[in-house]
Design an enzyme around this catalytic site. Structure first.
Site, short mmCIF file in Angstrom:
data_model
loop_
_atom_site.label_atom_id
_atom_site.label_comp_id
_atom_site.label_asym_id
_atom_site.label_seq_id
_atom_site.Cartn_x
_atom_site.Cartn_y
_atom_site.Cartn_z
N MET A 92 42.07 27.60 65.87
CA MET A 92 42.83 27.74 67.10
C MET A 92 44.06 28.57 66.79
O MET A 92 44.75 28.34 65.82
CB MET A 92 43.27 26.38 67.61
CG MET A 92 43.89 26.49 69.00
SD MET A 92 44.83 25.05 69.48
CE MET A 92 46.49 25.73 69.36
N HIS B 150 17.04 52.15 40.35
CA HIS B 150 17.32 53.42 39.68
C HIS B 150 18.45 54.16 40.38
O HIS B 150 19.42 54.62 39.76
CB HIS B 150 16.04 54.26 39.65
CG HIS B 150 16.21 55.61 39.05
ND1 HIS B 150 16.48 56.73 39.80
CD2 HIS B 150 16.20 56.00 37.75
CE1 HIS B 150 16.60 57.77 38.99
NE2 HIS B 150 16.43 57.36 37.74
N TYR C 31 35.80 42.19 23.85
CA TYR C 31 35.88 43.33 24.75
C TYR C 31 34.94 43.16 25.94
O TYR C 31 34.01 42.35 25.89
CB TYR C 31 35.58 44.65 24.02
CG TYR C 31 34.13 44.78 23.58
CD1 TYR C 31 33.17 45.30 24.45
CD2 TYR C 31 33.73 44.37 22.31
CE1 TYR C 31 31.85 45.41 24.05
CE2 TYR C 31 32.41 44.48 21.92
CZ TYR C 31 31.47 44.99 22.79
OH TYR C 31 30.16 45.09 22.41
N ARG D 223 55.93 37.48 56.66
CA ARG D 223 55.09 37.16 55.52
C ARG D 223 55.07 38.39 54.62
O ARG D 223 55.44 39.49 55.05
CB ARG D 223 53.66 36.81 55.96
CG ARG D 223 53.00 37.93 56.69
CD ARG D 223 51.65 37.54 57.23
NE ARG D 223 51.18 38.65 58.06
CZ ARG D 223 50.15 38.58 58.90
NH1 ARG D 223 49.49 37.45 59.03
NH2 ARG D 223 49.78 39.63 59.59
N CYS E 48 28.34 43.65 28.25
CA CYS E 48 28.02 44.98 28.73
C CYS E 48 27.22 44.94 30.03
O CYS E 48 26.64 45.92 30.43
CB CYS E 48 27.28 45.79 27.67
SG CYS E 48 25.73 45.05 27.17
N SER F 140 26.48 41.18 22.22
CA SER F 140 26.96 41.75 23.46
C SER F 140 26.19 41.03 24.57
O SER F 140 24.96 41.06 24.60
CB SER F 140 26.69 43.25 23.50
OG SER F 140 27.10 43.77 24.73
N ARG G 202 51.22 26.79 67.60
CA ARG G 202 50.37 27.67 66.77
C ARG G 202 49.90 26.92 65.54
O ARG G 202 50.64 26.15 64.95
CB ARG G 202 51.18 28.87 66.25
CG ARG G 202 51.56 29.90 67.28
CD ARG G 202 52.32 31.02 66.56
NE ARG G 202 52.43 32.21 67.39
CZ ARG G 202 53.51 32.51 68.14
NH1 ARG G 202 54.56 31.71 68.13
NH2 ARG G 202 53.52 33.61 68.85
N GLY H 114 39.23 31.96 62.70
CA GLY H 114 38.29 30.93 63.11
C GLY H 114 38.96 29.66 63.57
O GLY H 114 38.32 28.73 64.05
N LYS I 229 52.83 30.06 57.83
CA LYS I 229 53.70 30.42 58.93
C LYS I 229 54.92 29.52 58.99
O LYS I 229 56.06 29.98 59.09
CB LYS I 229 52.88 30.34 60.23
CG LYS I 229 53.47 31.07 61.40
CD LYS I 229 52.53 31.00 62.60
CE LYS I 229 51.28 31.84 62.41
NZ LYS I 229 50.27 31.67 63.46
#
Lengths: 876, 876
Positions: free
Chosen positions: B102, B451, B847, B335, B827, B759, B91, B100, B21
């Site tokens: 002030m 599954h 990969y 911002r 994988c 893999s 602020r 969370g 800020k």
């Protein structure tokens, strides 16, 4: 490169070059003992043969011819001489004794002509042709790979034809004819004529020995025993002597001390007018060695002198093969003799007493694994029996008793005075009273860490688990193996050291740890660096382990305090609907645990006691879901059972090994661990106030991250401090963790920041590193894997150094990087395995912990490791 | 050390020093935009405060006084002035937006005296006392920790007393009295008098901001978001401006482009005569930003000019808060604005088109994880709904439909034209037809690899699993959540991206991958090094993945070819009593598999296809033991069922994850793998003969040792060569292995000697490294662990770099040491997780492979990783 050494040239140190047999023949020759002359072809020749693609290396046969010429000169006989032929034996001899290789060809040098010379020289035509037919048979079978049965069948046919029952009844002419038959078999089956030329016979035989080094069985054996493939085998060519030339001849085997008891007195077997193999084969009844003094007093004295000389020279008990040929003694082989555990102990201690060896050597003379024999009943080594089935050798020792299929029956019958064996598909905590009552335990399911196996080992009760061929019918109270039925009350014998199951009673011998046992372990303690603790949950286990020399408890599994008559309270805690109910159940458990800990700390007063907070998943304290479902379907459940079913279903898991257990449960049910810590600290305070010296180590299981352990260490210290404050007194304690997940090992640097000690839980670490669930793999594919050589050993018995061991090494290094003085131990089953103990020594652990009955083994193994690391030589 | 920066001194680059800020306020001031003057106290002051044990550092308040004096001079007002007081806001502002902490104290500087000055200056006594009572209330609650409810209750009491309904009906005198009441509450609750001295008020407020940095919620948030604790927060002190001074005042929020669509047009909300919080709170109905042009034409033009300047300056869409005080525009904050995925894509591509940014930057502007929104239906972001229950977000996307509890019902109703949701305790292969018919799937059990979850993700169907609060009663065809009952046929909505379950229909928006989507991913492909393959078992999955840009198949799970109508054949193979029966069943499977492979290779022609030989344990192809046991107890079993029960019991395991599966099964049942290899090679030959270009990679799962893999590679090559010889033609193929057990990773040097590729199966590797069974932990303790901060993330979603990642790094290094050109891929599910893709890039894999719907995400993530590694700046 010199490939051939005559016996005069070598020595016993040249085992790798000349093989064990060749080196010892050379040594005896050098000592001036009467060894039939000969020579050894080196292992290097074998390697050259294999390297050349199974071709004898250049120059080898020239060297052999030279050595042979010298032999002929010495003996004044010629190979193949038609008048007085030299005969030789050809034997393989690797650096390590190795089954599966070509063994022996005798009488080499005989052919259609020289057999006549042998007949003339011995004046015994029958003997000559019998020797010849034996040679053709051995050569055909061993050198030319002809099926041996064909020769036996031909012999059978001949006996039948002649109408006689035994070979000695066959005449010289019969045997002459048999030689022709045998030669025809060779020609037909091997595709080559039986070679008449003795030098060709010799070349064939040498090649056969080299070839046999790479036979399937030999390769498999080497794989199993971790013997390198490139050692190669030597070949020994030695002048034949005959113990079967008449009553002035004989043969025998002797030991310089008794290999069964260790008694310092020679021992052996003897046969007049016999070949060496007759002694081993057991066809004729042998006489004790002493009786040889009656028949051959001079040879006997000469033999005893040789015994003394060899034992003194080898500084160990020797095993000697000898033959008397027409009144003349020849020594054919010697080696350091095999012995029982009891004998090994007695010999080691007595030889040290005699000054033959020193104490370090004595310690190294006994193999740690052998001690198991000293700690449990064993089948009598002389007993004969037929094995009905085999299972996993889950807890060592032998037991005999009547079969019962329920814990209640086992207990009732035991109280009525019977010796009982408990036979179950698998056991659960409900069976504990039956297990205590039983002499031994047999289960058809479950692996080496099944409930039955773990509990039995802890109690020292013999057990066989996972005997899958045993099909139990609980309703009918019987089990079947194939067609055999064993009913309730029938007597069987089990050998938990080998997994053998036998119908009826096998005689059992119960060893008593002897004076030498205590003496030798005392000596071992002087050399070892590793401390040896025990895994014990009960005061009586702790006391047993103390007797065996334990130096503390490395693992007290508190879950064993949650079983038996406490189970209902544990279930009340699990089923609690309100916090108040849970708190009430925990309070009950607290009082009981506190008393458990007081007794345990008292038993181990002054020694460290590592208490592991609750580890198993909660469903282990609940009934079996399936049984309840079946009951529900059949006859319905009462309210309590319905509640238990709901809880069991809620807590059951697909892979309990990887589920909500250990500190995960501790975090989900905070009251549980707090209760345990409070009970433990209160117990320690009580012991201290009573003048005791409690040393408490609190161990948190199954950690995967620093954050997890940090939270639990905070809770633990919070409770411990509150408890100490309540009691107006403090006790010292350590808080540490098991390293039993791979991730804990991998992040050990972070974890050590909040752990005062690590105890490697190598059982779980092995399960997770391999992805092997013990309960599933040991019965199913482990045997196949070991047979196929896919694993060098069962990694649950011997620590896998290249995988799991890497995690252990990594964790030690990382752990010390953030906490240099971290205390390190191991509490997996490996803590009692000699090879694994050596690893623990090498990587620098502070202690190993194992079940009470393995404490002596670990003490000796730790000494061996230290002595080897000191450059005291391998015990292999 | 300089602790205070006036806005003129800072810049947007100083986020870490001045907070987000503060840095942006400084930047706007520097740009000459109308920002109410003020100053920022640095994050370093916050750290110094904490380091000193919650004491303001020496000199800080002096610097504050100096800055305040300058401010007073500039504004020509004095803090606390009884005539014309300066009022400021205080602020917090950390480097990253952080709930969370002030938030804001407004109107600081008011006291019993200065309130009179404000009344005089504004000519509005009511406004002055309302401002004062708001200040006392905010200060009491936020700075002095007084329970905010007490103030609200006092206000309620006053309204009741005066008989009015709303605050504006209260008079100035009423509010004056309320100030006294509030001050009394502060004195009573906080134990201190409300401070009258404005400088003291300011010191209190600064301390409160610093203190809130270490509040519990702030700490937890930082832990979850991996924000370091030592960043600290800044404090902004700024002159108050009022948008509620009358109809010549107002306030609003604007974006330089549309944050929902990305359209290049300003967008926002506006309110006349209101404070900033009124816009956000939604108490009054806001007007669109454009309408501001009617009320405040000059201010509006000034604002649009500022929008253009800021977007150009920040080179990105900006989010701006502003206030008009008596006709004068002030910018209070700016911002870079948040945006939807669609907007992010459109803005990035358009800004690159406009030349505002380059293509690299455009690629970095879109977060890979956001793309999920583009690929699946979503709840309409504007929809309002109440969440009934939550489960695991098992497969992304939203679905609405009528609830059915069996696969058959789901299929029937879908065929009848209904949109259906399948609700099951868990799913099995038997439910496949119902899953295909369903819009979405909801299960009450099972984790993210159950599954249901795996199949749903593969099909792109939204799914929620493990919703434990959903209690299903299959018999009654309903489910309950608490007291709410949902019956068959009722409509519900599920959001598989968040796990939310909602009763009734939530409007759903179905995104269409747009032009910008294709354009941006095309750009991304220019930068990435990693190849992106897909996990696909069926030709249609492969084709879908190709559309999304997949470059091959990294994992074809052949077990999915064993299900459905093929199950009976698979069961015949398992139940086979004779080799002939087994061979016959395998032959049937062979023909089917061959055709599967032909189709798959055709779909992926010219691209590599990695086929994993059968992996799961056999019992997955057998019916549930429990159900059969219950049926047996109830009504008995027929012969076939009895046979299946026996097989299911024989093959069931305690921990199937660690049991007889993968190559272990392959070794126990040699015919199985041989059949699969033959089918695959034949398929490749068929494709080649048809003019195709098959690229086959055969992958052997669950290896733990070189010996194991060597045996299977031998078999594979044997079969492949025989097959090729039969077909009179060869194909090229690679044989490699999954690295999915810790031991395989640890001994990767040995394994690479016989593997042409690795893999990484990071799902199993994670399960085993942690000892976490996904099926058990994700529903049970993972949520608690994440909440307690014991794990930084779910390691099954984001690869655990410090544990599992270490194994991967080790395996790569060791594997390359014996096979430098070994092909490396991944994988596991991690292949589609952006953070894990970055890891794969960093460690040098060739990969990644992921489910079809995650291919675009992986492509973009791979580009981000490559650009970041190139020093193109973080995307965080």
């Amino acid at each position: 490169m010199k490939y051939v050494y005559v016996f005069e040239e070598g020595s016993k140190e040249q085992k790798y070059l000349l093989g064990g047999k060749g080196a010892n023949l050379a040594e005896m020759t050098k000592l001036g003992l009467p060894v039939p002359p000969g020579f050894t072809i080196t292992t290097e020749a074998c390697n050259a043969y294999r390297a050349a693609g199974d071709e004898l290396p250049d120059g080898l046969m020239n060297e052999v011819e030279v050595a042979l010429r010298a032999l002929e000169t010495k003996i004044a006989k010629l190979l193949g001489d038609p008048v007085d032929p030299l005969l030789v034996s050809v034997r393989s001899g690797a650096p390590f004794s190795m089954p599966g290789m070509m063994d022996t060809v005798l009488n080499l040098g005989l052919n259609d002509v020289s057999v006549g010379g042998l007949a003339t020289q011995t004046g015994n035509e029958r003997f000559a042709f019998d020797s010849y037919r034996r040679f053709v048979q051995m050569f055909g079978k061993i050198v030319l790979d002809v099926d041996g049965e064909l020769f036996e069948e031909a012999l059978d046919d001949l006996r039948e034809e002649r109408g006689v029952a035994t070979d000695p009844e066959l005449s010289a002419d019969d045997l002459r004819g048999l030689v022709e038959t045998f030669k025809a078999i060779v020609a037909r089956e091997a595709g080559v004529e039986f070679p008449q030329e003795p030098h060709e016979q010799l070349r064939y035989a040498i090649q056969a020995v080299f070839r046999s080094w790479n036979g399937d069985r030999a390769k498999l054996y080497r794989k199993m025993e971790s013997i390198p493939d490139d050692l190669g085998t030597a070949v020994n060519v030695q002048t034949m002597v005959f113990g079967n030339k008449g009553d002035d001849s004989g043969t025998g085997v002797g030991f310089t001390r008794n290999p069964a008891t260790g008694e310092n007195n020679h021992y052996g077997d003897f046969l007049t007018n016999a070949q060496g193999e007759d002694v081993v084969a057991g066809i004729r009844v042998t006489e004790p060695l002493d009786s040889m003094g009656n028949h051959f007093p001079d040879c006997y004295q000469q033999l005893l002198a040789a015994f003394a000389m060899l034992e003194n020279h080898y500084r160990d008990m020797c095993d000697i093969e000898f033959t008397i040929e027409q009144g003349r003694l020849f020594l054919l082989q010697t080696r350091v003799g095999k012995r029982t555990a009891a004998a090994a102990l007695r010999m080691a201690v007595e030889m040290a007493g005699e000054g033959l060896i020193n104490e370090r050597e004595a310690v190294l003379r006994v193999q740690p694994g052998q001690l198991d024999q000293m700690l449990h009943p064993q089948f009598d080594p002389d007993a004969e029996y037929t094995t009905l089935a085999k299972g996993l050798n889950a807890s060592p020792g032998a037991a005999v008793g009547r079969v019962y299929f329920t814990a209640d029956d086992a207990q009732t019958r035991q109280e009525a005075g019977e010796k009982v064996l408990l036979v179950r598909p698998e056991t659960s905590p409900d069976d504990l009273h039956g297990m205590i009552a039983a002499e031994g335990i047999l289960t058809s399911r479950g692996g080496l860490v099944s409930h039955a196996a773990v509990v039995a080992r802890g109690m020292g009760t013999p057990a066989i688990c996972g005997a899958e061929s045993v099909k139990i019918d609980l309703a009918a109270k019987l089990f079947r193996v194939g067609d055999t039925v064993v009913r309730e009350g029938d007597v069987i014998s089990i050998n938990g050291s080998t997994g053998e199951i036998v119908i009826g009673e096998v005689p059992v011998v119960v060893p008593e740890p002897s004076g030498p046992f205590e003496t030798l372990l005392g000596w071992a303690d002087n050399y070892r660096r590793l401390k040896v603790r025990t895994n014990a949950d009960l005061p009586e286990d702790a006391r047993k382990a103390l007797e065996f020399g334990a130096e503390g408890i490395g693992l007290c599994r508190t879950e064993h305090m949650f079983l038996g008559d406490r189970l209902p309270t544990v279930q009340r805690m699990i089923l609690a609907d309100t916090e108040a109910e849970e708190t009430a159940a925990l309070a009950e458990l607290h009082a009981l645990q506190r008393q458990d800990f007081v007794e345990l700390l008292e038993a181990m007063d002054g020694l460290p006691v590592t208490v592991r907070l609750l580890d198993p998943p909660l469903h282990e304290f609940l009934p079996n879901v399936e049984e309840l479902l079946v009951k529900q379907a059949k006859s319905g459940l009462d309210a309590k059972e319905s509640q238990l079913l709901a809880a069991a279903e809620a807590w059951r898991e697909v892979n309990p090994m990887l589920g909500t257990r250990g500190c995960r449960l501790g975090i989900l049910k905070p009251g549980l661990y707090r209760m345990q810590v409070r009970a433990l600290i209160e117990a320690a305070i009580e012991r201290k106030l009573a003048g005791g010296d409690p040393k408490v180590e609190i161990m948190i299981p199954l950690v995967v991250s620093k954050a997890e352990l940090a939270l639990l260490v905070d809770w633990t210290r919070e409770v411990a401090e509150a408890t100490a404050a309540d009691a107006l007194g403090g006790v010292e304690y350590l808080v540490g963790t098991m390293i039993e997940t791979p991730r804990a090992a991998l992040t050990a640097d972070e974890i050590a920041e909040v752990a005062e000690f690590f105890s490697f839980g190598t059982n779980d670490l092995t399960q997770m590193a391999f992805g092997f669930s013990r309960d599933d793999v040991e019965g199913r594919f482990m045997p196949e894997y070991l047979e196929l050589g896919l694993l060098p050993a069962n990694p649950f018995e011997t620590l896998d150094q290249s995988g799991v061991g890497l995690l252990v090494r990594w964790a030690i290094e990382k752990g010390r990087s953030t906490r240099p003085d971290i205390k390190l131990g191991i509490c997996g089953e490996h803590g009692g395995d000699p090879e694994s103990v050596r690893f623990c020594h090498d990587v620098g652990l502070d202690y190993v912990s194992c079940s009470p009955y393995r404490v002596p083994i670990a003490r000796l193994a730790a000494a061996h490791a230290a002595l080897d690391a000191d450059g005291q030589g391998s015990t292999a």
